[in-house]
Design a protein around this motif. Structure first.
Motif, PDB file in Angstrom:
ATOM      1  N   HIS A 132     -38.197 -15.792  36.317  1.00 45.91           N
ATOM      2  CA  HIS A 132     -37.432 -15.473  35.317  1.00 45.91           C
ATOM      3  C   HIS A 132     -37.682 -14.000  34.705  1.00 45.91           C
TER       4      HIS A 132
ATOM      5  N   LYS B  84     -41.338 -17.365  26.990  1.00 46.76           N
ATOM      6  CA  LYS B  84     -39.982 -16.703  27.542  1.00 46.76           C
ATOM      7  C   LYS B  84     -40.210 -15.193  28.188  1.00 46.76           C
TER       8      LYS B  84
ATOM      9  N   TYR C 111     -36.642 -22.666  32.615  1.00 41.17           N
ATOM     10  CA  TYR C 111     -36.386 -21.754  32.114  1.00 41.17           C
ATOM     11  C   TYR C 111     -34.905 -21.449  31.752  1.00 41.17           C
TER      12      TYR C 111
END
Length: 257
Positions: free
Chosen positions: A159, A84, A112
Motif C-alpha cells: 500500500h 493507512k 487496505y
C-alpha cells in the motif's frame, strides 16, 4: 477525523512518551522527532524499551502518558488514518500458515482495499525482488523464518506506506536478501518515505542510518549521526559498537522485550 499537520512538522513526533507496567517504568518521558525521508536507527540493550516504543508507535500498546503523532495524526485518537500511511514489520511477524504466499499478499491487499489486479502485479514484483516467486503458490507453513520475513516485508509495502517501522528486519535473512533490503530502505528514503529501524546489528545501523537514537532504561541516552555520537562518547575513531557499549555501560534492564 483529524486533519494532518503541515509538511514542516516532523513525520514522526514522540512527545513526553511514557509506559508503565505496574511499578516498572519501561519508557520514560521519551521525546523524539524524525523528519521525512530519514532512515532512523533505534538502538538499545535488551529490555531498554525499544519494542515497547515501537508497539506504541503502531497502536499495539496504549501509553501511560504522552503523545505520538504520525504525519500529524495522533495514533491514539485516529489510528485508522495512521495505519493507512504506515507499514509495520514486527520482529516475530504473524502469518497464516495455511495460506500460500500469493494468497497472503492478496489478504493483506484486501485489508487496505487494494485492487486485486494491482496486488497481483505489485505483489509479483516484490516476490521476485526477494526470490520468493518460485514458492509463491506453496503454503507458508513450509517457509523458513527468512522466507516468512521477506513475505511480510513484501506484503507491508503493497500500500506504499509513507512511514515504514521495522523491528529487527535482518534476522534470518541470507546475505543477498539482506543487501536487497538495505538497498530497498535507501530507495524508499530517497522517495521521501521515513524508515524507523530497530536493530541489534550495529554494523547495519552504522552504515545505513542517517541518525541513531540509543535508548537506555527507558530514556533516550544519545541522539545524532554516528559522528555526533563519537564526539558525545569521546571516541573519535570508534565504531558504533564501541560507542554503544560506552554510552550504555552499567545498563539495568527495565522490562523483558
Amino acid at each position: 477525523m483529524a486533519e494532518p499537520r503541515s509538511g514542516a512538522d516532523p513525520v514522526i513526533a514522540i512527545k513526553g512518551l511514557s509506559k508503565r507496567y505496574g511499578k516498572t517504568l519501561a519508557v520514560s518521558e521519551l521525546n523524539l522527532d524524525v523528519p521525512r525521508g530519514e532512515l532512523f536507527g533505534f538502538l538499545g540493550p535488551n529490555g531498554a524499551g525499544k519494542t515497547t516504543t515501537i508497539k506504541i508507535l503502531n497502536g499495539l500498546l496504549t501509553p501511560t502518558s504522552g503523545q505520538v503523532l504520525m504525519k500529524g495524526f495522533d495514533i491514539q485518537k485516529d489510528p485508522v488514518s495512521v495505519k493507512k500511511i504506515t507499514g509495520y514489520v514486527a520482529d516475530r511477524p504473524f502469518l497464516y500458515d495455511k495460506l500460500t504466499g500469493i494468497e497472503f499478499m492478496h489478504f493483506m491487499g484486501g485489508l487496505y482495499g487494494l485492487d486485486k489486479s494491482y496486488v497481483q502485479r505489485e505483489g509479483q514484483q516484490y516476490l521476485e525482488m526477494f526470490d520468493l516467486l518460485a514458492v509463491a503458490d506453496e503454503l507458508i507453513e513450509g517457509y523458513s523464518h527468512g522466507m516468512k520475513q521477506k513475505l511480510v516485508i513484501s506484503s507491508v509495502l503493497l500500500h506504499k506506506p509513507e512511514i515504514f517501522v521495522v523491528d529487527e528486519p535482518m534476522v534470518g535473512l541470507d546475505p543477498k536478501s539482506a543487501r536487497t533490503l538495505k538497498d530497498l530502505f535507501r530507495s524508499l528514503c530517497k522517495k521521501g518515505v521515513t524508515v524507523f529501524l530497530s536493530t541489534h546489528t550495529l554494523a547495519i545501523a552504522e552504515t545505513l542510518c542517517d541518525r541513531v537514537g540509543i535508548i537506555q532504561a527507558g530514556r533516550l541516552r544519545a541522539l545524532g549521526s554516528v559522528d555526533d555520537l563519537r564526539r558525545m562518547s569521546e571516541s573519535p575513531s570508534g565504531d558504533l559498537e564501541d560507542i554503544f557499549l560506552k554510552l550504555t555501560e552499567g545498563t539495568d534492564e527495565v522490562v523483558p522485550e
